[in-house]
Scaffold this motif. Structure first.
Motif, PDB file in Angstrom:
ATOM      1  N   LEU A   1       0.824  -1.204   0.000  1.00  0.00           N
ATOM      2  CA  LEU A   1       0.000   0.000   0.000  1.00  0.00           C
ATOM      3  C   LEU A   1       0.864   1.263   0.000  1.00  0.00           C
ATOM      4  N   GLU A   2       1.966   1.231   0.748  1.00  0.00           N
ATOM      5  CA  GLU A   2       2.879   2.377   0.745  1.00  0.00           C
ATOM      6  C   GLU A   2       3.512   2.555  -0.638  1.00  0.00           C
ATOM      7  N   PHE A   3       3.866   1.435  -1.247  1.00  0.00           N
ATOM      8  CA  PHE A   3       4.427   1.470  -2.585  1.00  0.00           C
ATOM      9  C   PHE A   3       3.432   2.091  -3.574  1.00  0.00           C
ATOM     10  N   LEU A   4       2.166   1.658  -3.497  1.00  0.00           N
ATOM     11  CA  LEU A   4       1.145   2.179  -4.405  1.00  0.00           C
ATOM     12  C   LEU A   4       0.879   3.666  -4.153  1.00  0.00           C
ATOM     13  N   LYS A   5       0.963   4.073  -2.902  1.00  0.00           N
ATOM     14  CA  LYS A   5       0.795   5.491  -2.583  1.00  0.00           C
ATOM     15  C   LYS A   5       1.888   6.323  -3.252  1.00  0.00           C
ATOM     16  N   GLU A   6       3.126   5.872  -3.135  1.00  0.00           N
ATOM     17  CA  GLU A   6       4.227   6.595  -3.758  1.00  0.00           C
ATOM     18  C   GLU A   6       4.149   6.523  -5.283  1.00  0.00           C
ATOM     19  N   LEU A   7       3.719   5.376  -5.785  1.00  0.00           N
ATOM     20  CA  LEU A   7       3.562   5.222  -7.227  1.00  0.00           C
ATOM     21  C   LEU A   7       2.526   6.206  -7.761  1.00  0.00           C
TER      22      LEU A   7
ATOM     23  N   ARG B   1      -1.853  -4.637 -16.309  1.00  0.00           N
ATOM     24  CA  ARG B   1      -0.430  -4.778 -16.626  1.00  0.00           C
ATOM     25  C   ARG B   1       0.347  -3.474 -16.442  1.00  0.00           C
ATOM     26  N   LYS B   2      -0.094  -2.389 -17.027  1.00  0.00           N
ATOM     27  CA  LYS B   2       0.612  -1.126 -16.939  1.00  0.00           C
ATOM     28  C   LYS B   2      -0.261  -0.015 -16.331  1.00  0.00           C
ATOM     29  N   GLN B   3      -1.356  -0.412 -15.727  1.00  0.00           N
ATOM     30  CA  GLN B   3      -2.260   0.568 -15.125  1.00  0.00           C
ATOM     31  C   GLN B   3      -2.859   0.030 -13.844  1.00  0.00           C
ATOM     32  N   ILE B   4      -2.849   0.841 -12.823  1.00  0.00           N
ATOM     33  CA  ILE B   4      -3.487   0.509 -11.546  1.00  0.00           C
ATOM     34  C   ILE B   4      -4.469   1.623 -11.233  1.00  0.00           C
ATOM     35  N   ILE B   5      -5.666   1.250 -10.823  1.00  0.00           N
ATOM     36  CA  ILE B   5      -6.672   2.232 -10.402  1.00  0.00           C
ATOM     37  C   ILE B   5      -6.921   2.071  -8.916  1.00  0.00           C
ATOM     38  N   LEU B   6      -6.685   3.131  -8.164  1.00  0.00           N
ATOM     39  CA  LEU B   6      -7.019   3.157  -6.739  1.00  0.00           C
ATOM     40  C   LEU B   6      -8.375   3.813  -6.605  1.00  0.00           C
ATOM     41  N   PHE B   7      -9.330   3.034  -6.144  1.00  0.00           N
ATOM     42  CA  PHE B   7     -10.705   3.539  -6.077  1.00  0.00           C
ATOM     43  C   PHE B   7     -10.874   4.580  -4.971  1.00  0.00           C
ATOM     44  N   LYS B   8     -11.664   5.577  -5.272  1.00  0.00           N
ATOM     45  CA  LYS B   8     -11.956   6.627  -4.290  1.00  0.00           C
ATOM     46  C   LYS B   8     -12.674   6.009  -3.104  1.00  0.00           C
ATOM     47  N   LYS B   9     -12.248   6.372  -1.914  1.00  0.00           N
ATOM     48  CA  LYS B   9     -12.874   5.810  -0.701  1.00  0.00           C
ATOM     49  C   LYS B   9     -14.172   6.502  -0.379  1.00  0.00           C
TER      50      LYS B   9
END
Length: 222
Positions: free
Chosen positions: A155-161, A214-222
């Motif tokens: 999760l920290e990695f995704l936040k920085e990403l 593969r090359k895209q991550i979507i973090l859903f709005k909370k």
């Protein structure tokens, strides 16, 4: 399990450091080309050059006494490595290896680098700020790797990403991340096995936290 630390640099150093930006150095400047698996340098090699990534990806790491490979970073276009030579490192304490089939690097000799630093005050300040910035980020990531559990690391990695490669979807409010890493590279960078990473991704997708492609991550709005 791999033990790793990762960092990202949102400064495109290539734009401020490449000798092509300075007319008096352009004639002595060239690009070097590497293929996947080629080593740019090994541990204990003489530290007399600084490198900038023009294209492709580079893996930085070292080997433990047990022969385990530790990845400290994966770098792409616009990023710098080998910069510890500027601070007086005489021999490399890490290796650098090409991860793609078409990697091109701007190679700056240490003598040329010192000349650039002497003649360009703004450039000099930018480089030393950059090196300080990198060490601070590296220290923070090491603390996370040592004291956080696997899911928190991801999760920290995704936040920085998201800070480096993400943008907000104006309609949904979700964060869309366009990134350059494979799942194998992500697993290595946060010290996880590939199966463990897949389990965590599936859990987060089932919990509607994210969508992972593969090359895209979507973090859903909370």
């Amino acid at each position: 399990m791999n033990n790793s630390i990762w960092f990202f640099d949102n400064i495109d150093v290539f734009q401020i450091l490449c000798p092509h930006k300075f007319k008096e150095f352009e004639k002595d400047h060239s690009f070097n080309f590497f293929k996947k698996g080629d080593y740019i340098y090994f541990e204990d090699d003489l530290a007399n050059k600084v490198f900038l990534v023009n294209s492709g990806k580079i893996k930085i790491g070292y080997l433990t006494e047990d022969g385990e490979e530790i990845i400290t970073s994966i770098l792409s276009k616009g990023q710098i490595f080998g910069e510890k030579a500027i601070l007086g490192e005489e021999k490399r304490n890490e290796f650098a290896q090409a991860l793609d089939n078409e990697v091109s690097l701007c190679v700056v000799s240490l003598d040329m680098m010192y000349e650039l630093l002497r003649k360009n005050t703004e450039f000099s300040i930018s480089i030393y700020k950059f090196i300080g910035y990198r060490f601070k980020k590296l220290e923070r990531r090491l603390q996370i790797m040592l004291f956080k559990d696997a899911k928190t690391r991801l999760l920290e990695f995704l936040k920085e990403l998201s800070e480096e490669h993400g943008f907000k979807n104006a309609v949904s409010g979700d964060t869309v991340i366009k990134h350059p890493f494979t799942q194998k590279e992500i697993a290595s960078l946060i010290g996880l096995s590939r199966p463990t990473l897949n389990i965590l991704i599936n859990e987060l997708q089932n919990d509607k936290v994210l969508s992972f492609e593969r090359k895209q991550i979507i973090l859903f709005k909370k």
